[in-house]
Design a protein around this motif. Structure first.
Motif, PDB file in Angstrom:
ATOM      1  N   VAL A  90       0.835  -1.209   0.000  1.00 23.67           N
ATOM      2  CA  VAL A  90       0.000   0.000   0.000  1.00 23.67           C
ATOM      3  C   VAL A  90       0.866   1.255   0.000  1.00 23.67           C
ATOM      4  CG1 VAL A  90      -1.743   1.293   1.294  1.00 23.67           C
ATOM      5  CG2 VAL A  90      -1.872  -1.204   1.168  1.00 23.67           C
ATOM      6  N   ILE A  91       1.900   1.235   0.840  1.00 26.58           N
ATOM      7  CA  ILE A  91       2.779   2.403   0.940  1.00 26.58           C
ATOM      8  C   ILE A  91       3.529   2.626  -0.369  1.00 26.58           C
ATOM      9  CG2 ILE A  91       4.782   3.342   2.156  1.00 26.58           C
ATOM     10  CD1 ILE A  91       3.859   1.719   4.611  1.00 26.58           C
ATOM     11  N   ALA A  92       3.992   1.522  -0.995  1.00 26.07           N
ATOM     12  CA  ALA A  92       4.720   1.639  -2.262  1.00 26.07           C
ATOM     13  C   ALA A  92       3.832   2.226  -3.349  1.00 26.07           C
ATOM     14  CB  ALA A  92       5.258   0.273  -2.682  1.00 26.07           C
ATOM     15  N   LYS A  93       2.576   1.777  -3.387  1.00 22.48           N
ATOM     16  CA  LYS A  93       1.646   2.339  -4.376  1.00 22.48           C
ATOM     17  C   LYS A  93       1.384   3.805  -4.094  1.00 22.48           C
ATOM     18  CE  LYS A  93      -0.778  -1.963  -5.524  1.00 22.48           C
ATOM     19  NZ  LYS A  93      -2.077  -2.682  -5.446  1.00 22.48           N
ATOM     20  N   GLU A  94       1.268   4.151  -2.804  1.00 29.22           N
ATOM     21  CA  GLU A  94       1.046   5.547  -2.428  1.00 29.22           C
ATOM     22  C   GLU A  94       2.225   6.413  -2.855  1.00 29.22           C
ATOM     23  OE1 GLU A  94      -1.442   8.423  -0.772  1.00 29.22           O
ATOM     24  OE2 GLU A  94      -1.834   6.273  -0.958  1.00 29.22           O
ATOM     25  N   SER A  95       3.438   5.804  -2.821  1.00 27.47           N
ATOM     26  CA  SER A  95       4.649   6.534  -3.225  1.00 27.47           C
ATOM     27  C   SER A  95       4.929   6.413  -4.717  1.00 27.47           C
ATOM     28  CB  SER A  95       5.852   5.991  -2.442  1.00 27.47           C
ATOM     29  OG  SER A  95       5.637   6.110  -1.050  1.00 27.47           O
ATOM     30  N   ASN A  96       3.983   5.780  -5.437  1.00 29.90           N
ATOM     31  CA  ASN A  96       4.092   5.624  -6.897  1.00 29.90           C
ATOM     32  C   ASN A  96       5.257   4.723  -7.306  1.00 29.90           C
ATOM     33  OD1 ASN A  96       2.824   6.160  -9.330  1.00 29.90           O
ATOM     34  ND2 ASN A  96       4.240   7.809  -9.852  1.00 29.90           N
ATOM     35  N   ASN A  97       5.690   3.835  -6.403  1.00 31.20           N
ATOM     36  CA  ASN A  97       6.746   2.862  -6.714  1.00 31.20           C
ATOM     37  C   ASN A  97       6.064   1.554  -7.103  1.00 31.20           C
ATOM     38  OD1 ASN A  97       9.048   1.322  -6.920  1.00 31.20           O
ATOM     39  ND2 ASN A  97       9.904   1.925  -4.947  1.00 31.20           N
ATOM     40  N   LEU A  98       5.532   1.520  -8.316  1.00 33.73           N
ATOM     41  CA  LEU A  98       4.699   0.398  -8.746  1.00 33.73           C
ATOM     42  C   LEU A  98       5.509  -0.877  -8.963  1.00 33.73           C
ATOM     43  CD1 LEU A  98       2.307   2.245 -11.218  1.00 33.73           C
ATOM     44  CD2 LEU A  98       2.021   1.811  -8.782  1.00 33.73           C
ATOM     45  N   GLN A  99       6.770  -0.738  -9.424  1.00 33.08           N
ATOM     46  CA  GLN A  99       7.604  -1.916  -9.655  1.00 33.08           C
ATOM     47  C   GLN A  99       7.870  -2.657  -8.337  1.00 33.08           C
ATOM     48  OE1 GLN A  99       8.648  -3.403 -12.330  1.00 33.08           O
ATOM     49  NE2 GLN A  99       9.884  -4.929 -11.241  1.00 33.08           N
ATOM     50  N   PHE A 100       8.205  -1.908  -7.295  1.00 32.08           N
ATOM     51  CA  PHE A 100       8.467  -2.532  -6.000  1.00 32.08           C
ATOM     52  C   PHE A 100       7.185  -3.132  -5.421  1.00 32.08           C
ATOM     53  CE2 PHE A 100       9.270  -2.207  -1.322  1.00 32.08           C
ATOM     54  CZ  PHE A 100      10.268  -3.176  -1.278  1.00 32.08           C
ATOM     55  N   ALA A 101       6.066  -2.469  -5.633  1.00 28.93           N
ATOM     56  CA  ALA A 101       4.789  -3.005  -5.176  1.00 28.93           C
ATOM     57  C   ALA A 101       4.482  -4.323  -5.869  1.00 28.93           C
ATOM     58  CB  ALA A 101       3.667  -1.990  -5.422  1.00 28.93           C
ATOM     59  N   TRP A 102       4.805  -4.409  -7.144  1.00 31.97           N
ATOM     60  CA  TRP A 102       4.574  -5.665  -7.889  1.00 31.97           C
ATOM     61  C   TRP A 102       5.458  -6.786  -7.349  1.00 31.97           C
ATOM     62  CZ3 TRP A 102       7.665  -8.859 -10.835  1.00 31.97           C
ATOM     63  CH2 TRP A 102       7.007  -9.823 -11.591  1.00 31.97           C
ATOM     64  N   GLU A 103       6.732  -6.482  -7.057  1.00 32.55           N
ATOM     65  CA  GLU A 103       7.641  -7.500  -6.521  1.00 32.55           C
ATOM     66  C   GLU A 103       7.158  -8.007  -5.165  1.00 32.55           C
ATOM     67  OE1 GLU A 103      11.507  -5.804  -6.401  1.00 32.55           O
ATOM     68  OE2 GLU A 103      11.688  -5.565  -8.576  1.00 32.55           O
ATOM     69  N   LEU A 104       6.701  -7.091  -4.314  1.00 30.32           N
ATOM     70  CA  LEU A 104       6.169  -7.507  -3.025  1.00 30.32           C
ATOM     71  C   LEU A 104       4.934  -8.390  -3.187  1.00 30.32           C
ATOM     72  CD1 LEU A 104       6.468  -4.252  -0.878  1.00 30.32           C
ATOM     73  CD2 LEU A 104       7.530  -6.440  -0.354  1.00 30.32           C
ATOM     74  N   SER A 105       4.047  -7.998  -4.097  1.00 30.90           N
ATOM     75  CA  SER A 105       2.830  -8.775  -4.322  1.00 30.90           C
ATOM     76  C   SER A 105       3.152 -10.175  -4.816  1.00 30.90           C
ATOM     77  CB  SER A 105       1.925  -8.055  -5.326  1.00 30.90           C
ATOM     78  OG  SER A 105       1.536  -6.790  -4.856  1.00 30.90           O
ATOM     79  N   ALA A 106       4.153 -10.289  -5.715  1.00 25.38           N
ATOM     80  CA  ALA A 106       4.542 -11.599  -6.227  1.00 25.38           C
ATOM     81  C   ALA A 106       5.092 -12.483  -5.110  1.00 25.38           C
ATOM     82  CB  ALA A 106       5.573 -11.433  -7.341  1.00 25.38           C
ATOM     83  N   GLN A 107       5.927 -11.917  -4.249  1.00 23.06           N
ATOM     84  CA  GLN A 107       6.489 -12.703  -3.150  1.00 23.06           C
ATOM     85  C   GLN A 107       5.426 -13.080  -2.129  1.00 23.06           C
ATOM     86  OE1 GLN A 107       9.589 -13.936  -3.217  1.00 23.06           O
ATOM     87  NE2 GLN A 107       8.888 -15.125  -1.452  1.00 23.06           N
ATOM     88  N   ILE A 108       4.436 -12.204  -1.940  1.00 23.64           N
ATOM     89  CA  ILE A 108       3.319 -12.534  -1.059  1.00 23.64           C
ATOM     90  C   ILE A 108       2.576 -13.747  -1.592  1.00 23.64           C
ATOM     91  CG2 ILE A 108       1.042 -11.737  -0.288  1.00 23.64           C
ATOM     92  CD1 ILE A 108       2.242  -8.924  -0.052  1.00 23.64           C
TER      93      ILE A 108
END
Length: 533
Positions: A90-108
């Motif tokens: 959520v924080i990564a998306k809020e900070s517009n860091n979509l690539q890192f948000a995707w990596e976290l989601s994949a590992q989740i």
């Protein structure tokens, strides 16, 4: 070669038939199978018991509650990582860091698959099979901390975000209030058109003026205390017409009704023209303008005296105020309008009357009101419906109880009441010098420290201890800003469109407009010419 003799020859061997051999082999096989089956039966019960014991051990090892509570549980560690990772997504998306948000989601998802597989096969996760997932997730969480996604930093960021959103919300709320106030105060083109056409008609049509002069024989009705006297102070011709029309239609004896209308110089001719050209079932109508009241001057009226003050003019008319937080609704010039404050001078306006019913111009009458004139006010001056129930307020909501004058003289939990439909005993009013009480409090509030808005707060002070509660069905409020119980609408005698959403405006509440519009004759030529619909 010679053959031996018969006595000396070897005996001949006889061969066993093939069928006998096959039978012998089958018997041996059957015997072997029989022996094996007997052995299996002997061992079957201990094996079954062993397998059942092993299954119970597996199920015991899959106690999810114990797994989650155990400090050494791999499943618990994975779940904790997943929870933290979701927050970082959520924080990564809020900070517009979509690539890192995707990596976290994949590992989740990978970690969740591991937990799902363990639950499916009913075997707890081992450190070996989950080591890779835990390590990969830990690296991502560490990376999140390097990106300043740690709790302390994010709390500060969220606080700043919340503060920015609150400021934005306050700004939007102020703008909404401002624009809503402007929309409520703006005179619709159709109303302006009606006023112009009626004024023109009055000055060019002598028949209307003669018709009004011919009605001078009814002047005795204006002072007859055996009749039902109503007063309305307004500059809105159509709204006033609805009040008069709805009252006459709802009345059992309209010929006993007398309406006293007071307007301003601008709308005086138009108001006279409208009520001269229209008949309301025999209702007597008187039209006056407050500019003709010679006693209404700055030496007598505190509001007029305050209008001469430069600071007051700046506060109400230019919007400048030492307190920039003061909402725009408190700086509305209409609250200094004499039509608004004339309700405190009713005995002076109608010196010959003993009892009068005051109506606001934003009400609709749907029951006979003659019963109001026979009510016993028990020595009080004002008969009004109390409004301290549900969404309405008590005294402390209207007045500044940090001021010693308010704190020492008035109960903060005293029940408030509403202007809009009030029965005034003018005999008791004059005895108790109620207008003088109003003057006292109005002069004390010259710096606006006792109250800020409107005529209701000074009314609550003026009529404190002098108000008789009426049955709530006489006066139903809220049609200009909220939802009203249908049963109250059915029982209500007077329906009040208090609030900004007046029924003649575009911002009026659509479901309540028909209650008002049914008393407007849209087929009238002047209304059609001015595009009323």
């Amino acid at each position: 070669m010679r053959r031996r003799g018969a006595d000396f020859r070897r005996p001949v061997r006889r061969r066993i038939p093939d069928a006998l051999w096959w039978a012998l082999c089958c018997g041996v096989v059957i015997l072997f199978v029989y022996i094996l089956s007997k052995g299996n039966q002997i061992e079957s019960r201990p094996a079954l018991a062993q397998r059942t014991y092993k299954h119970d051990k597996i199920m015991e090892g899959l106690n999810i509650t114990d797994e989650m509570l155990s400090p050494n549980s791999v499943s618990r560690q994975l779940n904790d990582q997943i929870s933290l990772a979701k927050a970082f997504v959520v924080i990564a998306k809020e900070s517009n860091n979509l690539q890192f948000a995707w990596e976290l989601s994949a590992q989740i998802r990978n970690s969740q698959i591991l937990l799902s597989n363990a639950a499916t096969r009913r075997v707890p996760l081992s450190t070996r099979e989950s080591e890779s997932a835990i390590r990969d997730m830990a690296l991502l969480l560490y990376q999140a901390q390097q990106l300043h996604y740690d709790s302390a930093t994010m709390i500060m960021r969220f606080k700043a975000k919340i503060q920015a959103l609150e400021e934005q919300m306050n700004s939007v709320t102020e703008k909404s209030s401002k624009y809503g106030q402007i929309a409520a105060e703006e005179v619709p083109k159709s109303l302006y058109c009606l006023g112009v056409r009626l004024t023109t008609e009055w000055f060019k049509n002598l028949n209307l003026q003669n018709k009004l002069r011919d009605k001078r024989q009814v002047e005795m009705k204006l002072k007859d205390n055996n009749l039902f006297h109503f007063c309305v102070f307004s500059d809105n011709i159509l709204a006033t017409s609805v009040v008069v029309n709805s009252t006459s239609i709802s009345s059992k004896n309209p010929d006993m009704i007398v309406f006293h209308l007071v307007t301003d110089e601008i709308n005086y001719a138009a108001m006279k023209a409208w009520f001269a050209m229209n008949d309301f079932r025999g209702v007597t109508v008187e039209v006056q303008k407050f500019e003709d009241f010679i006693w209404l001057n700055a030496s007598y009226v505190p509001v007029l005296k305050q209008l001469q003050d430069t600071e007051t003019q700046s506060y109400y008319f230019s919007g400048n105020s030492g307190d920039g937080r003061t909402p725009i609704k408190f700086r509305n010039p209409k609250y200094l309008s004499m039509l608004n404050h004339l309700r405190f001078y009713i005995p002076e306006v109608f010196p010959a009357l003993k009892k009068v019913v005051f109506l606001d111009d934003d009400v609709v009458v749907q029951k006979d009101l003659s019963g109001l004139f026979s009510l016993d006010l028990k020595g009080n001056v004002n008969g009004a419906v109390e409004t301290c129930m549900e969404t309405f307020h008590r005294y402390h909501k209207y007045l500044n109880y940090s001021h010693p004058l308010i704190h020492t003289h008035f109960d903060p939990d005293a029940c408030g009441w509403a202007f809009g439909m009030n029965v005034f005993d003018l005999v008791e009013w004059r005895k108790k010098n109620v207008t003088g009480i109003y003057h006292y409090w109005q002069e004390k509030n010259v710096d606006r420290t006792l109250w800020k808005l409107g005529t209701l707060p000074p009314g609550l002070l003026t009529f404190y201890g002098l108000t008789e509660p009426l049955d709530p069905s006489w006066h139903v409020l809220g049609f200009g800003y909220t939802t009203v119980d249908p049963q109250l609408i059915e029982r209500g005698a007077v329906l009040h469109f208090n609030g900004n959403s007046k029924p003649w405006l575009k911002i009026g509440i659509e479901k309540y407009k028909p209650l008002w519009e049914k008393f407007v004759d849209y087929s009238h030529p002047l209304l059609q010419q001015c595009n009323f619909h």
